[in-house]
Design an enzyme around this catalytic site. Structure first.
Site, PDB file in Angstrom:
ATOM      1  CB  CYS A 118      -6.168  -1.537   4.110  1.00 55.54           C
ATOM      2  SG  CYS A 118      -4.432  -1.855   4.452  1.00 55.54           S
ATOM      3  CB  CYS A 159      -0.894   0.031   1.236  1.00 52.62           C
ATOM      4  SG  CYS A 159      -2.262  -1.135   1.182  1.00 52.62           S
ATOM      5  CD  GLU A 188      -2.361   4.013   3.119  1.00 50.61           C
ATOM      6  OE1 GLU A 188      -1.913   3.290   2.205  1.00 50.61           O
ATOM      7  OE2 GLU A 188      -3.565   4.175   3.326  1.00 50.61           O
ATOM      8  CB  CYS A 193      -2.403   1.090   5.937  1.00 48.40           C
ATOM      9  SG  CYS A 193      -1.489   0.464   4.506  1.00 48.40           S
TER      10      CYS A 193
HETATM   11  N1  THU Z   1      -4.458   0.677  -1.271  1.00 51.63           N
HETATM   12  C1  THU Z   1      -3.540   1.531  -0.728  1.00 51.63           C
HETATM   13  O1  THU Z   1      -2.432   1.683  -1.264  1.00 51.63           O
HETATM   14  N2  THU Z   1      -3.874   2.212   0.385  1.00 51.63           N
HETATM   15  C2  THU Z   1      -5.107   2.192   0.963  1.00 51.63           C
HETATM   16  O2  THU Z   1      -5.303   2.862   1.962  1.00 51.63           O
HETATM   17  C3  THU Z   1      -6.179   1.373   0.390  1.00 51.63           C
HETATM   18  C4  THU Z   1      -5.755   0.430  -0.676  1.00 51.63           C
HETATM   19  C5  THU Z   1      -4.118  -0.030  -2.508  1.00 51.63           C
HETATM   20  C6  THU Z   1      -3.808  -1.488  -2.370  1.00 51.63           C
HETATM   21  C7  THU Z   1      -4.087  -1.987  -3.775  1.00 51.63           C
HETATM   22  O3  THU Z   1      -2.934  -1.778  -4.572  1.00 51.63           O
HETATM   23  C8  THU Z   1      -5.185  -1.072  -4.276  1.00 51.63           C
HETATM   24  O4  THU Z   1      -5.187   0.055  -3.420  1.00 51.63           O
HETATM   25  C9  THU Z   1      -6.555  -1.724  -4.277  1.00 51.63           C
HETATM   26  O5  THU Z   1      -6.844  -2.295  -3.057  1.00 51.63           O
END
Ligand code: THU
Length: 129
Positions: free
Chosen positions: A83, A50, A52, A86
């Site tokens: 998520c 992610c 974050e 994170c």
């Molecule tokens: N994702 C993030 O990078 N941060 C978040 O807070 C929510 C989700 C990304 C993970 C994945 O690559 C995509 O968003 C879809 O879930």
């Protein structure tokens, strides 16, 4: 540069060919430096990371230790919520009062604290002897 501007710009570099959901994160450390992250997906889906997590990794690699403020942005109808994983990662490096700003690329935003995002969080304090 503001965290919003920094996260908006870096989001373009996200590697999200599978979800097509690009996320950008920018944090200001207590030392006053800005660190950036984007989501980096993988053909082996669970190996993706992610935005974050990327910003936190950049902060630690740069020698900073604590988050003073963090902002996340994505192209979604409502401000993007971090998520669960994170939230825990942010809580490792930020006090409960630290502001997490959730944004959309269309200009909506929502400010929450770490405590609001992750009430009752597990921390190192629980492992104290
Ligand atoms: N994702 C993030 O990078 N941060 C978040 O807070 C929510 C989700 C990304 C993970 C994945 O690559 C995509 O968003 C879809 O879930």
């Amino acid at each position: 540069m503001s965290l919003l501007e920094a996260a908006t710009r870096v989001r373009e570099n996200a590697y999200a060919p599978y979800s097509r959901f690009k996320v950008g994160a920018a944090l200001r450390s207590t030392a006053g430096h800005i660190h950036l992250g984007v989501n980096v997906e993988n053909a082996a889906y669970p190996e993706g990371t992610c935005a974050e997590a990327g910003a936190i990794a950049a902060m630690i690699a740069a020698g900073d230790a604590r988050i003073a403020e963090i902002l996340v942005i994505a192209d979604c109808p409502e401000p993007v919520p971090p998520c669960g994983g994170c939230r825990q990662k942010i809580a490792e490096f930020a006090g409960p009062e630290v502001v997490v700003t959730l944004c959309t690329t269309s200009g909506k935003s929502r400010r929450m604290t770490v405590a609001e995002l992750l009430p009752g969080s597990f921390s190192a304090a629980y492992m104290a002897p």
